[in-house]
Design a protein around this motif. Sequence first.
Motif, PDB file in Angstrom:
ATOM      1  N   LEU A 241      10.246  -8.342  14.949  1.00 40.62           N
ATOM      2  CA  LEU A 241       8.884  -8.026  14.525  1.00 40.62           C
ATOM      3  C   LEU A 241       8.451  -6.658  15.034  1.00 40.62           C
ATOM      4  O   LEU A 241       7.843  -5.876  14.292  1.00 40.62           O
ATOM      5  N   GLU A 242       8.770  -6.352  16.278  1.00 38.93           N
ATOM      6  CA  GLU A 242       8.383  -5.053  16.837  1.00 38.93           C
ATOM      7  C   GLU A 242       8.982  -3.903  16.032  1.00 38.93           C
ATOM      8  O   GLU A 242       8.310  -2.885  15.801  1.00 38.93           O
ATOM      9  N   ALA A 243      10.204  -4.072  15.578  1.00 35.60           N
ATOM     10  CA  ALA A 243      10.865  -3.002  14.825  1.00 35.60           C
ATOM     11  C   ALA A 243      10.148  -2.725  13.509  1.00 35.60           C
ATOM     12  O   ALA A 243       9.919  -1.561  13.143  1.00 35.60           O
ATOM     13  N   VAL A 244       9.767  -3.779  12.792  1.00 34.73           N
ATOM     14  CA  VAL A 244       9.109  -3.563  11.501  1.00 34.73           C
ATOM     15  C   VAL A 244       7.681  -3.078  11.696  1.00 34.73           C
ATOM     16  O   VAL A 244       7.194  -2.253  10.917  1.00 34.73           O
ATOM     17  N   LEU A 245       7.002  -3.558  12.718  1.00 30.66           N
ATOM     18  CA  LEU A 245       5.664  -3.038  12.990  1.00 30.66           C
ATOM     19  C   LEU A 245       5.732  -1.538  13.296  1.00 30.66           C
ATOM     20  O   LEU A 245       4.828  -0.780  12.922  1.00 30.66           O
ATOM     21  N   GLY A 246       6.819  -1.114  13.939  1.00 31.31           N
ATOM     22  CA  GLY A 246       7.011   0.315  14.174  1.00 31.31           C
ATOM     23  C   GLY A 246       7.186   1.074  12.870  1.00 31.31           C
ATOM     24  O   GLY A 246       6.656   2.180  12.703  1.00 31.31           O
ATOM     25  N   GLU A 247       7.910   0.480  11.918  1.00 33.31           N
ATOM     26  CA  GLU A 247       8.057   1.089  10.597  1.00 33.31           C
ATOM     27  C   GLU A 247       6.714   1.206   9.894  1.00 33.31           C
ATOM     28  O   GLU A 247       6.417   2.222   9.256  1.00 33.31           O
ATOM     29  N   VAL A 248       5.916   0.148   9.959  1.00 32.11           N
ATOM     30  CA  VAL A 248       4.599   0.169   9.316  1.00 32.11           C
ATOM     31  C   VAL A 248       3.758   1.299   9.889  1.00 32.11           C
ATOM     32  O   VAL A 248       3.147   2.092   9.147  1.00 32.11           O
ATOM     33  N   ALA A 249       3.709   1.410  11.214  1.00 35.53           N
ATOM     34  CA  ALA A 249       2.892   2.440  11.845  1.00 35.53           C
ATOM     35  C   ALA A 249       3.379   3.840  11.492  1.00 35.53           C
ATOM     36  O   ALA A 249       2.584   4.742  11.217  1.00 35.53           O
ATOM     37  N   ALA A 250       4.695   4.031  11.477  1.00 33.76           N
ATOM     38  CA  ALA A 250       5.244   5.365  11.241  1.00 33.76           C
ATOM     39  C   ALA A 250       5.111   5.816   9.795  1.00 33.76           C
ATOM     40  O   ALA A 250       4.935   7.009   9.517  1.00 33.76           O
ATOM     41  N   HIS A 251       5.186   4.883   8.856  1.00 34.50           N
ATOM     42  CA  HIS A 251       5.246   5.248   7.437  1.00 34.50           C
ATOM     43  C   HIS A 251       3.984   4.846   6.659  1.00 34.50           C
ATOM     44  O   HIS A 251       3.969   4.995   5.429  1.00 34.50           O
ATOM     45  N   LYS A 252       2.977   4.369   7.333  1.00 37.72           N
ATOM     46  CA  LYS A 252       1.765   3.906   6.648  1.00 37.72           C
ATOM     47  C   LYS A 252       1.174   4.959   5.713  1.00 37.72           C
ATOM     48  O   LYS A 252       0.872   4.640   4.548  1.00 37.72           O
ATOM     49  N   PRO A 253       0.975   6.213   6.124  1.00 36.95           N
ATOM     50  CA  PRO A 253       0.389   7.188   5.184  1.00 36.95           C
ATOM     51  C   PRO A 253       1.221   7.377   3.923  1.00 36.95           C
ATOM     52  O   PRO A 253       0.679   7.441   2.816  1.00 36.95           O
ATOM     53  N   ALA A 254       2.539   7.437   4.060  1.00 34.49           N
ATOM     54  CA  ALA A 254       3.407   7.635   2.890  1.00 34.49           C
ATOM     55  C   ALA A 254       3.392   6.407   1.985  1.00 34.49           C
ATOM     56  O   ALA A 254       3.412   6.531   0.754  1.00 34.49           O
ATOM     57  N   ILE A 255       3.346   5.225   2.572  1.00 34.86           N
ATOM     58  CA  ILE A 255       3.309   3.996   1.778  1.00 34.86           C
ATOM     59  C   ILE A 255       2.017   3.932   0.967  1.00 34.86           C
ATOM     60  O   ILE A 255       2.019   3.615  -0.224  1.00 34.86           O
ATOM     61  N   LEU A 256       0.907   4.255   1.605  1.00 37.41           N
ATOM     62  CA  LEU A 256      -0.385   4.195   0.919  1.00 37.41           C
ATOM     63  C   LEU A 256      -0.520   5.280  -0.145  1.00 37.41           C
ATOM     64  O   LEU A 256      -1.392   5.184  -1.011  1.00 37.41           O
ATOM     65  N   ALA A 257       0.332   6.292  -0.096  1.00 43.64           N
ATOM     66  CA  ALA A 257       0.303   7.361  -1.106  1.00 43.64           C
ATOM     67  C   ALA A 257       1.151   7.039  -2.332  1.00 43.64           C
ATOM     68  O   ALA A 257       1.144   7.810  -3.303  1.00 43.64           O
ATOM     69  N   LEU A 258       1.872   5.935  -2.340  1.00 41.64           N
ATOM     70  CA  LEU A 258       2.685   5.550  -3.493  1.00 41.64           C
ATOM     71  C   LEU A 258       1.785   5.181  -4.672  1.00 41.64           C
ATOM     72  O   LEU A 258       0.595   4.885  -4.489  1.00 41.64           O
ATOM     73  N   PRO A 259       2.319   5.185  -5.901  1.00 39.03           N
ATOM     74  CA  PRO A 259       1.502   4.855  -7.074  1.00 39.03           C
ATOM     75  C   PRO A 259       0.790   3.518  -6.918  1.00 39.03           C
ATOM     76  O   PRO A 259       1.387   2.534  -6.477  1.00 39.03           O
ATOM     77  N   ARG A 260      -0.496   3.507  -7.311  1.00 43.43           N
ATOM     78  CA  ARG A 260      -1.372   2.370  -7.037  1.00 43.43           C
ATOM     79  C   ARG A 260      -1.821   1.677  -8.317  1.00 43.43           C
ATOM     80  O   ARG A 260      -1.879   2.272  -9.386  1.00 43.43           O
ATOM     81  N   ALA A 261      -2.194   0.420  -8.158  1.00 41.24           N
ATOM     82  CA  ALA A 261      -2.840  -0.369  -9.211  1.00 41.24           C
ATOM     83  C   ALA A 261      -3.459  -1.570  -8.520  1.00 41.24           C
ATOM     84  O   ALA A 261      -3.507  -1.642  -7.282  1.00 41.24           O
ATOM     85  N   ASN A 262      -3.940  -2.510  -9.310  1.00 35.67           N
ATOM     86  CA  ASN A 262      -4.325  -3.795  -8.740  1.00 35.67           C
ATOM     87  C   ASN A 262      -3.092  -4.668  -8.601  1.00 35.67           C
ATOM     88  O   ASN A 262      -2.202  -4.651  -9.452  1.00 35.67           O
ATOM     89  N   LEU A 263      -3.031  -5.413  -7.506  1.00 38.78           N
ATOM     90  CA  LEU A 263      -1.877  -6.230  -7.160  1.00 38.78           C
ATOM     91  C   LEU A 263      -2.248  -7.706  -7.184  1.00 38.78           C
ATOM     92  O   LEU A 263      -3.364  -8.075  -6.806  1.00 38.78           O
ATOM     93  N   HIS A 264      -1.305  -8.548  -7.583  1.00 41.20           N
ATOM     94  CA  HIS A 264      -1.477  -9.986  -7.387  1.00 41.20           C
ATOM     95  C   HIS A 264      -1.312 -10.310  -5.912  1.00 41.20           C
ATOM     96  O   HIS A 264      -2.083 -11.089  -5.346  1.00 41.20           O
ATOM     97  N   ALA A 265      -0.290  -9.743  -5.288  1.00 43.37           N
ATOM     98  CA  ALA A 265      -0.041  -9.806  -3.844  1.00 43.37           C
ATOM     99  C   ALA A 265       0.381 -11.190  -3.347  1.00 43.37           C
ATOM    100  O   ALA A 265       0.418 -11.409  -2.131  1.00 43.37           O
ATOM    101  N   ASP A 266       0.707 -12.101  -4.266  1.00 47.27           N
ATOM    102  CA  ASP A 266       1.155 -13.442  -3.860  1.00 47.27           C
ATOM    103  C   ASP A 266       1.957 -14.072  -4.997  1.00 47.27           C
ATOM    104  O   ASP A 266       1.839 -15.266  -5.262  1.00 47.27           O
ATOM    105  N   LEU A 267       2.792 -13.264  -5.666  1.00 44.89           N
ATOM    106  CA  LEU A 267       3.459 -13.726  -6.884  1.00 44.89           C
ATOM    107  C   LEU A 267       4.706 -14.544  -6.536  1.00 44.89           C
ATOM    108  O   LEU A 267       5.840 -14.130  -6.764  1.00 44.89           O
TER     109      LEU A 267
END
Length: 317
Positions: free
Chosen positions: A166-192
């Motif tokens: 878990l610590e490893a992936v949380l580190g990925e989230v923190a490090a790459h959050k700005p780039a992830i949020l800059a990816l193409p956007r739309a509305n998501l189901h988020a539970d498909l």
Amino acid sequence: MSVFTPLTRGQLEPFLAPYRLGRLRAFEGIAAGSENSNFFVSLDSGEYVLTLVERGPQADLPFFVELLEALHQADLPVPYALTTETGEALRALAGKPALLQPRLPGRHVHDPAPAHCTQVGQWLARLHLATAGRVLERRSDRGLDWMLDAGPRLLAVLEAGPRALLEAVLGEVAAHKPAILALPRANLHADLFRDNVLFEAGRLTGVIDFYNACAGPMLYDVAIAVNDWCSLPDGALDPIRAEALLAGYAALRPFVAEEAAHWPRMLRIACVRFWLSRLIAAQAHAGQAVLIHDPAEFQQRLVARQQVSLGLPVGAR
């Protein structure tokens, strides 16, 4: 049974009367839900689903109503909110926000074939295309910020191996959050997940449970779907089903290079989202007669996603 707020006929009949859909014939709670109370309702005019919203801020509910109406207008098979004779869609019942929706035909597929996965990918692309030009803004309450907040607080209950995972992936989230949020956007189901999609005679006839819907990177929605529809019992990805889902999606909405660069990471992040929420639910509802999904399922999938050989079909159409 996962009905957090039981209802009686005496409560239902006056609630349903303003819809002018006929006499209440029968109703029953739906055991499959894990967050809201849902009921099948049979009236003279047909079959419906009544949802009492148990989780999340009430201020978000108009978003769900507007999104489902937009998807209904785009000819996607979704359970849009019905209105009363005075035009009300969102109402209250037993002290909870309530929505009445048509019951969609079909059944869940628990052992999907590649053809099912292709249709799931196509449906997801249609959702994204229908909303990318006019995104209805709602911040996910299970998004990246939530992971970075809830994750560290759960580390203490995990053993050394899962904690390091878990610590490893949380580190990925923190490090790459700005780039992830800059990816193409739309509305998501988020539970498909499989239990939110209906099929009849091999054809996708409906998608339900939009109460995690939000605005965000389309790739995140794809990763959530692939992790559920295309995982083998040991947590690894089935390449045949995964390729079918991704090809179905890309035939309508091609992926871009920036998405391909984050694909393995996004699969891991999508695993963490459901691992954490299931851990929290297991703690909150321990000993209660409530459906609790096994957190270990997504821990296992996260282990399998440490190496991802499946790439995105970038630019395919």
